[in-house]
Motif scaffolding. Sequence first.
Motif, PDB file in Angstrom:
ATOM      1  N   ARG A  18     -16.455 -58.684  23.319  1.00 11.09           N
ATOM      2  CA  ARG A  18     -15.196 -59.130  23.206  1.00 11.09           C
ATOM      3  C   ARG A  18     -14.577 -60.026  24.209  1.00 11.09           C
ATOM      4  NH1 ARG A  18     -12.273 -54.087  21.809  1.00 11.09           N
ATOM      5  NH2 ARG A  18     -12.502 -54.566  19.879  1.00 11.09           N
ATOM      6  N   TRP A  19     -13.910 -60.930  23.671  1.00  9.21           N
ATOM      7  CA  TRP A  19     -13.410 -61.877  24.436  1.00  9.21           C
ATOM      8  C   TRP A  19     -11.830 -61.971  24.471  1.00  9.21           C
ATOM      9  CZ3 TRP A  19     -17.460 -62.800  21.607  1.00  9.21           C
ATOM     10  CH2 TRP A  19     -18.720 -63.112  22.188  1.00  9.21           C
ATOM     11  N   VAL A  20     -11.073 -62.182  25.227  1.00 12.43           N
ATOM     12  CA  VAL A  20      -9.470 -62.137  25.206  1.00 12.43           C
ATOM     13  C   VAL A  20      -9.042 -63.650  25.715  1.00 12.43           C
ATOM     14  CG1 VAL A  20      -7.213 -61.211  25.976  1.00 12.43           C
ATOM     15  CG2 VAL A  20      -9.196 -59.747  25.609  1.00 12.43           C
ATOM     16  N   LEU A  21      -8.512 -64.385  24.646  1.00  8.83           N
ATOM     17  CA  LEU A  21      -8.149 -65.728  25.051  1.00  8.83           C
ATOM     18  C   LEU A  21      -6.581 -65.937  25.124  1.00  8.83           C
ATOM     19  CD1 LEU A  21     -10.527 -67.462  22.550  1.00  8.83           C
ATOM     20  CD2 LEU A  21     -11.063 -66.837  24.670  1.00  8.83           C
ATOM     21  N   SER A  22      -6.154 -66.688  26.085  1.00  5.71           N
ATOM     22  CA  SER A  22      -4.738 -67.035  26.187  1.00  5.71           C
ATOM     23  C   SER A  22      -4.407 -68.610  25.933  1.00  5.71           C
ATOM     24  CB  SER A  22      -4.081 -66.478  27.463  1.00  5.71           C
ATOM     25  OG  SER A  22      -4.798 -67.207  28.486  1.00  5.71           O
ATOM     26  N   SER A  23      -5.389 -69.470  25.905  1.00  2.60           N
ATOM     27  CA  SER A  23      -5.163 -70.984  25.883  1.00  2.60           C
ATOM     28  C   SER A  23      -6.529 -71.755  25.266  1.00  2.60           C
ATOM     29  CB  SER A  23      -5.009 -71.606  27.368  1.00  2.60           C
ATOM     30  OG  SER A  23      -6.041 -71.537  28.061  1.00  2.60           O
ATOM     31  N   PRO A  24      -6.267 -72.814  24.769  1.00  4.60           N
ATOM     32  CA  PRO A  24      -7.403 -73.405  24.177  1.00  4.60           C
ATOM     33  C   PRO A  24      -8.578 -73.862  25.163  1.00  4.60           C
ATOM     34  CG  PRO A  24      -5.273 -74.301  23.351  1.00  4.60           C
ATOM     35  CD  PRO A  24      -5.114 -73.270  24.327  1.00  4.60           C
ATOM     36  N   GLU A  26     -10.007 -72.238  27.045  1.00  5.80           N
ATOM     37  CA  GLU A  26     -10.893 -71.041  27.053  1.00  5.80           C
ATOM     38  C   GLU A  26     -11.954 -71.098  26.055  1.00  5.80           C
ATOM     39  OE1 GLU A  26      -8.659 -67.185  29.101  1.00  5.80           O
ATOM     40  OE2 GLU A  26      -7.519 -68.243  27.379  1.00  5.80           O
ATOM     41  N   LEU A  27     -11.752 -72.068  25.209  1.00  5.69           N
ATOM     42  CA  LEU A  27     -12.683 -72.005  24.290  1.00  5.69           C
ATOM     43  C   LEU A  27     -14.036 -72.486  24.256  1.00  5.69           C
ATOM     44  CD1 LEU A  27     -10.282 -73.610  21.361  1.00  5.69           C
ATOM     45  CD2 LEU A  27     -11.457 -71.395  21.419  1.00  5.69           C
ATOM     46  N   ARG A  28     -14.126 -73.422  25.353  1.00  4.96           N
ATOM     47  CA  ARG A  28     -15.805 -73.812  25.840  1.00  4.96           C
ATOM     48  C   ARG A  28     -16.475 -72.692  26.352  1.00  4.96           C
ATOM     49  NH1 ARG A  28     -17.416 -79.180  28.886  1.00  4.96           N
ATOM     50  NH2 ARG A  28     -19.719 -78.548  29.287  1.00  4.96           N
ATOM     51  N   ALA A  29     -15.858 -71.651  27.122  1.00  3.51           N
ATOM     52  CA  ALA A  29     -16.421 -70.687  27.775  1.00  3.51           C
ATOM     53  C   ALA A  29     -16.775 -69.605  26.817  1.00  3.51           C
ATOM     54  CB  ALA A  29     -15.596 -70.001  28.883  1.00  3.51           C
ATOM     55  N   LEU A  30     -15.845 -69.455  25.744  1.00  4.50           N
ATOM     56  CA  LEU A  30     -16.244 -68.550  24.707  1.00  4.50           C
ATOM     57  C   LEU A  30     -17.406 -69.063  23.888  1.00  4.50           C
ATOM     58  CD1 LEU A  30     -15.402 -66.607  22.382  1.00  4.50           C
ATOM     59  CD2 LEU A  30     -14.097 -68.169  20.980  1.00  4.50           C
ATOM     60  N   ARG A  31     -17.592 -70.449  23.679  1.00  2.00           N
ATOM     61  CA  ARG A  31     -18.634 -70.804  22.609  1.00  2.00           C
ATOM     62  C   ARG A  31     -20.011 -70.524  23.721  1.00  2.00           C
ATOM     63  NH1 ARG A  31     -15.091 -74.883  21.757  1.00  2.00           N
ATOM     64  NH2 ARG A  31     -15.829 -76.321  23.215  1.00  2.00           N
ATOM     65  N   ALA A  32     -20.041 -70.954  24.916  1.00  2.00           N
ATOM     66  CA  ALA A  32     -21.283 -70.659  25.987  1.00  2.00           C
ATOM     67  C   ALA A  32     -21.491 -68.955  26.080  1.00  2.00           C
ATOM     68  CB  ALA A  32     -20.861 -71.142  27.226  1.00  2.00           C
ATOM     69  N   ASP A  42     -28.315 -68.501  28.266  1.00  2.00           N
ATOM     70  CA  ASP A  42     -27.309 -69.467  28.498  1.00  2.00           C
ATOM     71  C   ASP A  42     -27.663 -70.708  27.407  1.00  2.00           C
ATOM     72  OD1 ASP A  42     -25.880 -67.869  30.252  1.00  2.00           O
ATOM     73  OD2 ASP A  42     -26.973 -68.887  31.732  1.00  2.00           O
ATOM     74  N   LEU A  43     -26.678 -71.376  26.949  1.00  2.00           N
ATOM     75  CA  LEU A  43     -26.856 -72.747  26.206  1.00  2.00           C
ATOM     76  C   LEU A  43     -26.632 -73.842  27.287  1.00  2.00           C
ATOM     77  CD1 LEU A  43     -26.516 -74.119  23.382  1.00  2.00           C
ATOM     78  CD2 LEU A  43     -24.140 -74.130  23.719  1.00  2.00           C
ATOM     79  N   ILE A  44     -27.820 -74.656  27.388  1.00  6.25           N
ATOM     80  CA  ILE A  44     -27.726 -75.502  28.155  1.00  6.25           C
ATOM     81  C   ILE A  44     -27.211 -76.797  27.426  1.00  6.25           C
ATOM     82  CG2 ILE A  44     -29.627 -77.264  29.386  1.00  6.25           C
ATOM     83  CD1 ILE A  44     -31.643 -74.879  28.988  1.00  6.25           C
ATOM     84  N   ASP A  45     -26.474 -77.598  28.340  1.00  4.10           N
ATOM     85  CA  ASP A  45     -25.880 -78.661  27.850  1.00  4.10           C
ATOM     86  C   ASP A  45     -26.719 -79.683  26.927  1.00  4.10           C
ATOM     87  OD1 ASP A  45     -23.519 -78.480  29.052  1.00  4.10           O
ATOM     88  OD2 ASP A  45     -23.624 -79.698  30.500  1.00  4.10           O
ATOM     89  N   GLY A  46     -26.211 -79.921  25.930  1.00  3.35           N
ATOM     90  CA  GLY A  46     -26.983 -80.635  24.908  1.00  3.35           C
ATOM     91  C   GLY A  46     -27.923 -80.035  23.724  1.00  3.35           C
ATOM     92  N   GLU A  47     -28.149 -78.887  24.149  1.00  3.57           N
ATOM     93  CA  GLU A  47     -29.050 -77.859  23.565  1.00  3.57           C
ATOM     94  C   GLU A  47     -28.614 -77.594  22.231  1.00  3.57           C
ATOM     95  OE1 GLU A  47     -31.524 -73.548  23.799  1.00  3.57           O
ATOM     96  OE2 GLU A  47     -29.872 -74.137  25.100  1.00  3.57           O
ATOM     97  N   ARG A  48     -29.280 -77.522  21.115  1.00  4.19           N
ATOM     98  CA  ARG A  48     -28.861 -77.453  19.717  1.00  4.19           C
ATOM     99  C   ARG A  48     -29.265 -75.811  19.516  1.00  4.19           C
ATOM    100  NH1 ARG A  48     -27.084 -80.545  16.059  1.00  4.19           N
ATOM    101  NH2 ARG A  48     -27.717 -79.366  14.518  1.00  4.19           N
ATOM    102  N   GLU A  54     -25.420 -71.084  15.287  1.00  5.09           N
ATOM    103  CA  GLU A  54     -24.523 -72.399  15.359  1.00  5.09           C
ATOM    104  C   GLU A  54     -23.390 -72.002  14.436  1.00  5.09           C
ATOM    105  OE1 GLU A  54     -25.052 -77.132  14.273  1.00  5.09           O
ATOM    106  OE2 GLU A  54     -26.534 -75.636  14.044  1.00  5.09           O
ATOM    107  N   MET A  55     -23.537 -71.362  13.285  1.00  3.39           N
ATOM    108  CA  MET A  55     -22.466 -70.998  12.325  1.00  3.39           C
ATOM    109  C   MET A  55     -21.536 -70.304  12.949  1.00  3.39           C
ATOM    110  SD  MET A  55     -24.510 -71.176   8.523  1.00  3.39           S
ATOM    111  CE  MET A  55     -25.198 -69.657   9.143  1.00  3.39           C
ATOM    112  N   VAL A  56     -21.776 -69.115  13.810  1.00  2.00           N
ATOM    113  CA  VAL A  56     -21.063 -68.172  14.180  1.00  2.00           C
ATOM    114  C   VAL A  56     -20.288 -68.797  15.214  1.00  2.00           C
ATOM    115  CG1 VAL A  56     -20.945 -65.971  15.737  1.00  2.00           C
ATOM    116  CG2 VAL A  56     -22.521 -66.349  13.594  1.00  2.00           C
ATOM    117  N   VAL A  57     -20.839 -69.741  16.145  1.00  2.00           N
ATOM    118  CA  VAL A  57     -20.057 -70.406  17.160  1.00  2.00           C
ATOM    119  C   VAL A  57     -18.961 -71.233  16.581  1.00  2.00           C
ATOM    120  CG1 VAL A  57     -20.337 -72.086  19.278  1.00  2.00           C
ATOM    121  CG2 VAL A  57     -21.651 -70.034  19.020  1.00  2.00           C
ATOM    122  N   LEU A  58     -19.387 -72.101  15.562  1.00  2.00           N
ATOM    123  CA  LEU A  58     -18.422 -72.952  15.014  1.00  2.00           C
ATOM    124  C   LEU A  58     -17.204 -72.309  14.297  1.00  2.00           C
ATOM    125  CD1 LEU A  58     -17.770 -75.847  13.746  1.00  2.00           C
ATOM    126  CD2 LEU A  58     -19.118 -75.647  12.020  1.00  2.00           C
TER     127      LEU A  58
END
Length: 141
Positions: A18-24, A26-32, A42-48, A54-58
Amino acid sequence: MAPLRTSPPPPRAALLTRWVLSSPSELRALRASLHEALNGNDLIDGERLDHVPEMVVLVATELATNALRHGLPPTVVSLLAGDDCFVLDVADHDLSTVPELTDCQPAGSGGRGLQLAQALSLDVGWYTTDDVKHIWASFDR
């Protein structure tokens, strides 16, 4: 605009994280972090991402953005696992609004998070508890 179907999430889904977010911001950290929870690394920069993660993260990003923009804080994003599916649950504390599927917004104006969730997931719905509104989407495991 059409209201989204009211329904609790599928039964027998166990909370993975579970993640608790208070501002946009924090979305990048949520995705990773969500990628790590789904794939175990971990998701490496540029990795697909693989197809389902991918659908869940989107969808998580879209629904969390909607909750942060239109709901009452905090926004809580939960990832659950059922026997044959993942369930993404995004919650906020605004009980005064009903999630609606928009179909007539100009391109680029936003407001398509629920449409995207409906198009990419197995099922999507929403429900409320005494003080929280939940929007959920399920995905193949």
